[in-house]
Structure formats: structure tokens, C-alpha cells
Design a protein around this motif. Structure first.
Motif: not given
Length: 296
Positions: A66-68, A166-171, A222-227
Motif C-alpha cells: 500500500e501507498t498513500i 492490523f490498523k492500516g496507516w499510523a503515526l 494528524a490524518r494518520f493517527m489511530n484511536h
């Protein structure tokens, strides 16, 4: 969405030991995802901001191909919908640094007439999780661009966008961040949800009672931050002077609510409503000690 909190940021006061153990839990999860031998990162982009941030933000992927998303545009200031009224606001009339002016209009907004920040632009003497609003100098103020009350204007830490299993993209942070430090702002397209059509609710934050921010196609890191059910960042509403707390335009800025070690994922609380739709269940994958198992 909660009335008294930034939408998706509904975290209340947490026991300090739980917050600290969150870092250990996330580190453990990263080790499980990567295995005993960590692969060499595949660099997708050297700087997702394309030079717009003072510090480059690299994008790496060791998990899949995957890419952005190609339709994502990096911006460093909120993009206001053209149908919105003028949201600019006059600020203080100070000269130089507002910290030296006891009569600063921004300072007067606080009950004790004191700024929250120290000389290092951090919140050292307060519980970050108890801070809901801050009154920050802005473009409408006459003070210096180096004023000590202009804290959340630039990225100050080295960050990296990375792919998880498991969570896709992250920061994550590539350096230690001290508790109380400003990390980044939640930036995207600002719109009135009553008239701007449909948006992906997974990305939305409230920017005032009648405004929301959507960073899915235009936004920042910040778009890539997870919960996380026990996040290491706290969202605070930065309000322009002379704006009403509930009806004005708010910027959403994130501060560290604990000491965050190098290479730790940066997480926030999405603040989804506790009520669930019938036959709908979205599992939570934060794996923190206080995980609620489901997002909604």
C-alpha cells in the motif's frame, strides 16, 4: 459526539499508571507485528509534506504494497469551505511578547489571568487531560510572530507515517516527547455539516458547535493517527480571542498527556458515542490495558 469535549476526543482523567502502561502495550504490539527480525523499511516518501513542514515527515511500509492515497493533499492550515462566513477575528493589541503584558486580551480570558505555557511552550504545571480550551494568539493579533502565546503554529518534533498490520496507516514519533508538549494540529477542510454534503465520519472532528474538520483528502500528518482507549495525546480547542467558546471557530491541537518515548505510536481517543447502532459493531484494535474492545 460529546457536547463538552472535542468530538472524537472524549478521554477523561486517566490514572497515570494506566497511561504509562499504554506505551508498553503499543510497543509490545509493534513487536508482535514486526516479528523478531525487523525488516528494512520500504520508504514510500521522504517527506509527505513536500517541504511544507519545517521537519520532513517520512512515510515507510514494511507490511504490504500500500501507498498513500493519490487523492490526498498535504496542507498546513485549515482549508475553509467557500460557503462559510468570514471566520477571522481581531486579536490582542500587544507589541512583542504577550508574556510581558499583564493587560493582554488573550491573557484576560483565563480565570487567573495567567498563560498556560511556560518558556518552552509546554503545559508543565497542569493536567493536560483537564484542559478543554486555550486562548492562543493568532493571525489577528498584533504581537510578534515569536510571542510565547503562539505555541501551536509549527511542527516541533520529528514524526513518521508508517504501515501497521492490523490498523492500516499510523503515526509515530522518532524522538522523545515530554509530557505537556505540543505535538501537532488536526488540519483539514473546515465545513458546516448542515450544508456541505456527506463526509466520512471516521475522520471528522468538531471545530466549534456548527463546524467540523475533515482531513481525509486535504490534511496533515494528524490524518494518520489511530484511536486508543488510553491515548498518549490530548485534543484541546484553541479559541481565538473574542470568540464564544461554543459558537466560534476552534482549532484542534494535540498535546502529550504523558512522556512519549522514541518510536512510540501517537494515538488519540476518537470519542465515538457510547450508544451503538443495532447490528453494528466496530472492534477496537488499540490493545491498550484499558481497551473497551469496541469503538462503537
Amino acid at each position: 459526539k460529546e457536547d463538552s469535549e472535542v468530538a472524537r476526543v472524549g478521554i477523561k482523567n486517566s490514572v497515570s499508571s494506566v497511561l504509562s502502561s499504554n506505551a508498553e502495550a503499543n510497543s509490545s504490539l509493534d513487536r508482535k507485528e514486526k516479528g523478531t527480525q525487523q525488516p528494512v523499511p520500504r520508504i514510500i516518501m521522504d517527506d509527505i509534506s513536500c517541504g511544507k513542514e519545517p521537519i520532513p515527515i517520512r512515510v515507510v511500509n514494511t507490511v504490504d504494497s500500500e501507498t498513500i492515497p493519490g487523492n490526498f493533499t498535504y496542507i498546513t492550515k485549515n482549508d475553509l469551505h467557500p460557503d462559510l462566513p468570514d471566520l477571522s477575528c481581531p486579536g490582542c493589541s500587544c507589541e512583542g511578547d504577550c508574556h510581558k503584558n499583564l493587560n493582554c486580551e488573550c491573557r484576560q480570558r483565563y480565570m487567573d489571568k495567567k498563560f498556560l505555557f511556560d518558556n518552552n511552550c509546554a503545559l508543565p504545571d497542569v493536567n493536560v487531560n483537564e484542559v478543554e480550551f486555550m486562548y492562543e494568539c493568532h493571525e489577528g493579533c498584533s504581537c510578534s510572530s515569536k510571542c510565547g502565546n503562539r505555541v501551536t503554529t509549527k511542527l516541533k518534533h520529528k514524526l513518521e507515517v508508517y504501515r501497521t498490520r492490523f490498523k492500516g496507516w499510523a503515526l509515530r514519533t522518532l524522538e522523545d516527547i515530554e509530557q505537556g508538549s505540543f505535538v501537532l494540529e488536526y488540519i483539514g477542510k473546515v465545513f458546516d455539516p448542515r450544508s456541505a454534503g456527506e463526509h466520512d465520519y471516521c475522520y471528522l472532528f468538531k471545530a466549534g458547535e456548527d463546524l467540523e474538520i475533515d482531513p481525509k483528502q486535504k490534511g496533515n500528518a494528524a490524518r494518520f493517527m489511530n484511536h486508543s482507549c488510553t491515548p498518549n495525546l490530548r485534543g484541546i480547542q484553541s479559541i481565538q480571542t473574542k470568540r464564544d467558546e461554543r459558537h466560534g471557530y476552534h482549532r484542534i491541537v494535540f498535546f502529550a498527556n504523558q512522556n512519549i518515548p522514541k518510536n512510540q505510536e501517537l494515538t488519540i481517543c476518537y470519542g465515538y458515542p457510547k450508544q451503538r447502532e443495532p447490528n453494528v459493531c466496530l472492534p477496537c484494535r488499540c490493545y491498550s490495558p484499558g481497551c473497551h474492545q469496541t469503538l462503537f
